[in-house]
Scaffold this motif. Sequence first.
Motif, PDB file in Angstrom:
ATOM      1  N   GLN A  30      15.838 -12.732 -15.831  1.00  0.00           N
ATOM      2  CA  GLN A  30      16.030 -13.093 -16.254  1.00  0.00           C
ATOM      3  C   GLN A  30      16.872 -14.365 -16.590  1.00  0.00           C
ATOM      4  O   GLN A  30      17.123 -15.558 -16.581  1.00  0.00           O
ATOM      5  CB  GLN A  30      17.522 -12.032 -17.547  1.00  0.00           C
ATOM      6  N   ASP A  31      17.803 -13.884 -15.460  1.00  0.00           N
ATOM      7  CA  ASP A  31      18.340 -15.883 -14.559  1.00  0.00           C
ATOM      8  C   ASP A  31      17.302 -17.141 -14.478  1.00  0.00           C
ATOM      9  O   ASP A  31      17.652 -18.160 -14.437  1.00  0.00           O
ATOM     10  CB  ASP A  31      19.250 -15.092 -13.202  1.00  0.00           C
ATOM     11  N   VAL A  32      16.341 -16.031 -13.609  1.00  0.00           N
ATOM     12  CA  VAL A  32      15.070 -17.175 -12.995  1.00  0.00           C
ATOM     13  C   VAL A  32      14.238 -17.622 -13.705  1.00  0.00           C
ATOM     14  O   VAL A  32      14.064 -19.307 -13.793  1.00  0.00           O
ATOM     15  CB  VAL A  32      13.858 -16.435 -11.981  1.00  0.00           C
ATOM     16  N   PHE A  33      14.068 -16.128 -14.689  1.00  0.00           N
ATOM     17  CA  PHE A  33      13.265 -17.071 -16.001  1.00  0.00           C
ATOM     18  C   PHE A  33      13.959 -18.503 -16.708  1.00  0.00           C
ATOM     19  O   PHE A  33      13.764 -19.518 -17.531  1.00  0.00           O
ATOM     20  CB  PHE A  33      13.163 -16.185 -17.201  1.00  0.00           C
ATOM     21  N   ASN A  34      15.528 -18.172 -16.745  1.00  0.00           N
ATOM     22  CA  ASN A  34      16.150 -18.718 -17.498  1.00  0.00           C
ATOM     23  C   ASN A  34      16.020 -20.492 -16.645  1.00  0.00           C
ATOM     24  O   ASN A  34      16.339 -21.362 -17.638  1.00  0.00           O
ATOM     25  CB  ASN A  34      17.624 -18.876 -17.494  1.00  0.00           C
TER      26      ASN A  34
END
Length: 505
Positions: A450-454
């Motif tokens: 989720q951090d990467v996608f954000n």
Amino acid sequence: MKRSFFSRNVLSSLLLGLILAAGAGCKKNHNNNPPTSNTISEEDSLKYYIYHYMLVTFDDGAMAYYHDSLPLYLWYHQVPTSTINPFDDTKYPKGEDLLNAIISYPINPQTGKAIDRYSFLDRQGAVSGLIQGGITGDMGFQPAYAYDNNNQLHLVVLYVYKNSSAGQQGVQRGWEITAINGNTNISDQNLVVNALYNSQSAQFTFKKRDGSSVTLTIQATQYQVNPVLFDTVYTLSNGKKVGYFVFNQFIDIYDSNNNPTETKNELDAVFQKFKDSAVSSIVIDERYNGGGAVSTAEYIDNTLAPASANGKIMYTYVYNDRLTAHASDLQLPININFQNTGSFNLEHVFFIVSRNTVSASELTINNLKPYMDVQLVGDTTYGKPVGFFGWPIEYDSAGTQKHVADLYSVNFQTKNATGYGDYFTGMVPNKLEYDYIGYNWGDPNDPNLQDVFNYLTTGNYRTTSAARLASQPQQYRVIQGSLPLKRFEGMVNYRAAGMFKPYLR
């Protein structure tokens, strides 16, 4: 490569002369009196070679030719050899005791503490079998203790190798272990360790993510390790394609006969999949990767690096002063350059890391940083910018040549193209994130993903954890170091050891 092979009687007669010669070469005082031929043991011989290879020379003929000692140990000059008698059975009953004494002396000037938490002795040859052949023997899965959102303790599976007994029976990351051999006291670490590492077979009761349970008998078996545990391609809301794969061990891409290994085949298949999907960023999940062959790190970096890096320095080797002085004659590698780069034109490379991301994993990251945007998500890495040759200790025992152990003492440090390589306390991530293991590999709800996608959709990492803290309780948060991870931790260059050319012809 030339090795020293001595019979027991010959060894005992040579020990005193060799040690005295070593003392002259090192300009240090040695007061070691070797045992007589009637009392020398195989363990004494092992201790002698540990001492000799690390602190004196890897080959006596080469030392005589160069008129210089040629110790293998990177920090040999910090070890007060005059105080160490390798034959003192009171202080050093086993080879491991001597090795631990030697490595206790080098100090990290940045911390004031012992720097060598890496060197070890492998009596079974298990490491070379794993890194060079991809073969290991165990139950094939690794659990760890974790807390749920209510701080209740759980024992949860971190990863599974598909070819192992556990993998063949369908065990998955995120399954909770609720009983071992019928015992539900999973907080008993001795119970867990004995079942995992000291048993040929054990019964485990697992609670799956859907709440159902299954009891399986898992065997310790020999199997081929598949280091790519998972791979996929995501399409984000902004249309960007992101390649993701979990890489769990740097097994060599070529075997001892120079044939491609299963590791190379798996990496090639993953990278081809990413090319076909026209990904703009790649995420490599190295959360539990203990490292391995530097050749595999080089292979991955050559694939990921931009075309502009081709022919430029990937990383450099740093040896002790004696090996450095004769590196050219000994054919030791110094500068490793990028080759055949430009397979991708990536905007970013992300690495998901943790305290269990070690050595060759860190080397892969450090090599790329001068040439492209590299982002780390997770926890600070282990911190191991040094590596091994993997030096076999062999000699004749009662007329029979015998492999006694492989010596993995620190032989070199690596630095990237900017000269950086002092991450002994680890690499700090761009985005700190807990390791939640309630999710299977590739689950887009994994907070690390989720951090990467954000970042890829907004240009920033998330600044709050409120959403995940309020979510389902199966988000088990790993307790770092709660259980030992049974795996190799380091980076090794077997090729370099094979290239030594002592002046013995």
